[in-house]
Enzyme design. Structure first.
Site, PDB file in Angstrom:
ATOM      1  CG  HIS A 281      28.287  48.798  37.080  1.00  0.00           C
ATOM      2  ND1 HIS A 281      28.737  47.692  37.817  1.00  0.00           N
ATOM      3  CD2 HIS A 281      28.663  49.159  38.405  1.00  0.00           C
ATOM      4  CE1 HIS A 281      29.658  47.561  38.853  1.00  0.00           C
ATOM      5  NE2 HIS A 281      28.814  48.969  39.480  1.00  0.00           N
TER       6      HIS A 281
ATOM      7  CE  LYS B 116      36.057  44.312  41.989  1.00  0.00           C
ATOM      8  NZ  LYS B 116      34.305  44.315  41.690  1.00  0.00           N
TER       9      LYS B 116
ATOM     10  CG  ASP C  96      39.960  28.876  50.502  1.00  0.00           C
ATOM     11  OD1 ASP C  96      39.644  29.832  50.381  1.00  0.00           O
ATOM     12  OD2 ASP C  96      40.775  28.357  51.853  1.00  0.00           O
TER      13      ASP C  96
ATOM     14  CD  GLU D  70      31.288  43.989  41.240  1.00  0.00           C
ATOM     15  OE1 GLU D  70      31.672  44.888  40.547  1.00  0.00           O
ATOM     16  OE2 GLU D  70      32.099  43.622  42.319  1.00  0.00           O
TER      17      GLU D  70
END
Length: 437
Positions: free
Chosen positions: A392, A279, A295, A85
């Site tokens: 972004h 998130k 994990d 990302e």
């Protein structure tokens, strides 16, 4: 309609790709070459990757980057991150630089215990079960002694074992609720092995327990499995500074702090915002967890469950201002390991842990939490100042240019152009068309 293929797992990698190319990718002549391009030329390394999972066709690469200058508990770290990302690493690095000048991140592990459960059904007299459990508990611990021996040498093992009555939730449902300490190992295999041994012994002892009737002796073991909800494996990360040090983008420190705290209050109150807010935290956490061979799916599940622990999904992070001091913090559950599993198998995971100065599991918890908090700070800071898209989308520019098949020369021209212009997919497409015409 495609017919099922028998014995697919027994085919060679080349045969699997050939079948796939003919069956599902017949209209893509490049597919076979693309899959093969990502094979590692080092045959041993390729075989290692193939043995991580099943029916391997190729390798799926993610960028492996670095966020430097993280001051955590007065020690400087460069944090490896595996993520696709745009802006994650840049944002984390920017936040690390910001807080490095203001005392850095403070992190503390509040607990490291993990949970596993044996789920079983018992249809007999409920009053007899606690006595049976007390009778059999020493035997249960005795049967796992060979499994816990090495873990106990490192200070871990079975911490607690209790019987829990869950019949108010589901008829005849009980569980053995087991608490473990696994030290620097994430401990999934260790925990599951102990649980299965508990289940086997519990059922066998019930069959010969003299106070059970014939029907009561037949306890049904449903499953034995660790839990990825680890509310007693908690780490806290925090930053703080004088409010006046927060002055940003022609905004006073007082205004910045007020807007920041208000944004956090919205995330605490509104689940739709909280999910996206959290998130953003996970953008930083997942990237470090993945880079170190841990994990990330288990971490995600446990953290999001923790965000709902009080009956409503809410923000994981919090902020306030008291006596002229701004504080920003979060407490999250993190079950991580620095030995065993993929951490010792994947060459890049070993490198990542070496970059982090070979941390213990508690130290890795602190590092990961700091990365998540940094990511969250950067996101909220953008939201209350310039807006999320400006930074972004500038980081996303190269992805857009690659999607539009821009040449290296075109990229150079357009990167210069968008240093002073807002980035959007349509704006990039328009400028590229102008350039080409």
């Amino acid at each position: 309609m495609t017919d099922p293929i028998p014995g697919f797992s027994k085919l060679t990698k080349e045969e699997k790709i050939e079948w796939l190319s003919n069956t599902y990718l017949a209209n893509n002549p490049e597919a076979k070459n693309i899959l093969q391009q990502y094979w590692n030329p080092n045959a041993n390394l390729q075989q290692l990757h193939e043995e991580f999972t099943e029916n391997t066709l190729s390798n799926y690469y993610l960028p492996f980057g670095l966020a430097p200058n993280f001051l955590i508990n007065n020690e400087l770290y460069a944090i490896p991150m595996a993520t696709e990302e745009s802006s994650v690493i840049a944002a984390a690095s920017k936040a690390a630089k910001f807080w490095g000048k203001r005392g850095g991140f403070k992190a503390e592990v509040l607990g490291t215990q993990k949970i596993g459960q044996v789920h079983f059904m018992y249809q007999g007299d409920k009053s007899k079960l606690p006595d049976f459990f007390l009778h059999v508990k020493p035997r249960l611990l005795e049967t796992v002694a060979p499994l816990t021996k090495n873990m106990e040498k490192r200070g871990g093992g079975v911490i607690n074992l209790e019987l829990r009555d869950k019949t108010t939730l589901l008829g005849d449902y009980f569980q053995l609720h087991c608490t473990f300490e696994t030290k620097d190992s994430m401990g999934a295999n260790f925990i599951n092995s102990c649980l299965e041994r508990f289940a086997e012994t519990f059922k066998a002892e019930a069959a010969v327990y003299e106070n059970f009737s014939a029907s009561e002796k037949d306890i049904e073991i449903v499953m034995s499995i660790l839990s990825n909800y680890v509310p007693d494996c908690i780490v806290r990360a925090e930053v703080s500074c004088d409010v006046k040090e927060l002055a940003d983008h022609e905004m006073s420190g007082e205004d910045f702090a007020a807007k920041f705290v208000r944004a956090l209050k919205i995330a605490e109150a509104e689940p739709y915002r909280a999910v996206t807010h959290n998130k953003g935290i996970m953008n930083g956490i997942d990237a470090v967890v993945l880079s170190t061979g841990n994990d990330f799916r288990a971490v995600e599940a446990g953290i999001h469950a923790y965000a709902s622990k009080d009956g409503k999904y809410t923000s994981l992070s919090h902020a306030d201002v008291r006596n002229g001091k701004f504080r920003f913090w979060m407490e999250i559950p993190l079950a991580l390991g620095t030995v065993g599993g993929l951490t010792g198998l994947h060459p890049l995971s070993r490198i990542a842990l070496e970059i982090l100065q070979k941390p213990s599991a508690p130290d890795l918890m602190k590092i990961v939490a700091a990365a998540g908090l940094a990511q969250n700070f950067a996101a909220v800071r953008s939201l209350i100042t310039t807006g999320i898209q400006q930074g972004h989308m500038k980081m996303h520019l190269m992805n857009i240019l690659n999607q539009l098949n821009a040449t290296p020369q075109e990229k150079e021209v357009l990167v210069k152009h968008f240093k002073v212009h807002n980035v959007s997919h349509s704006a990039v497409e328009e400028q590229l068309e102008k350039l080409r015409s």
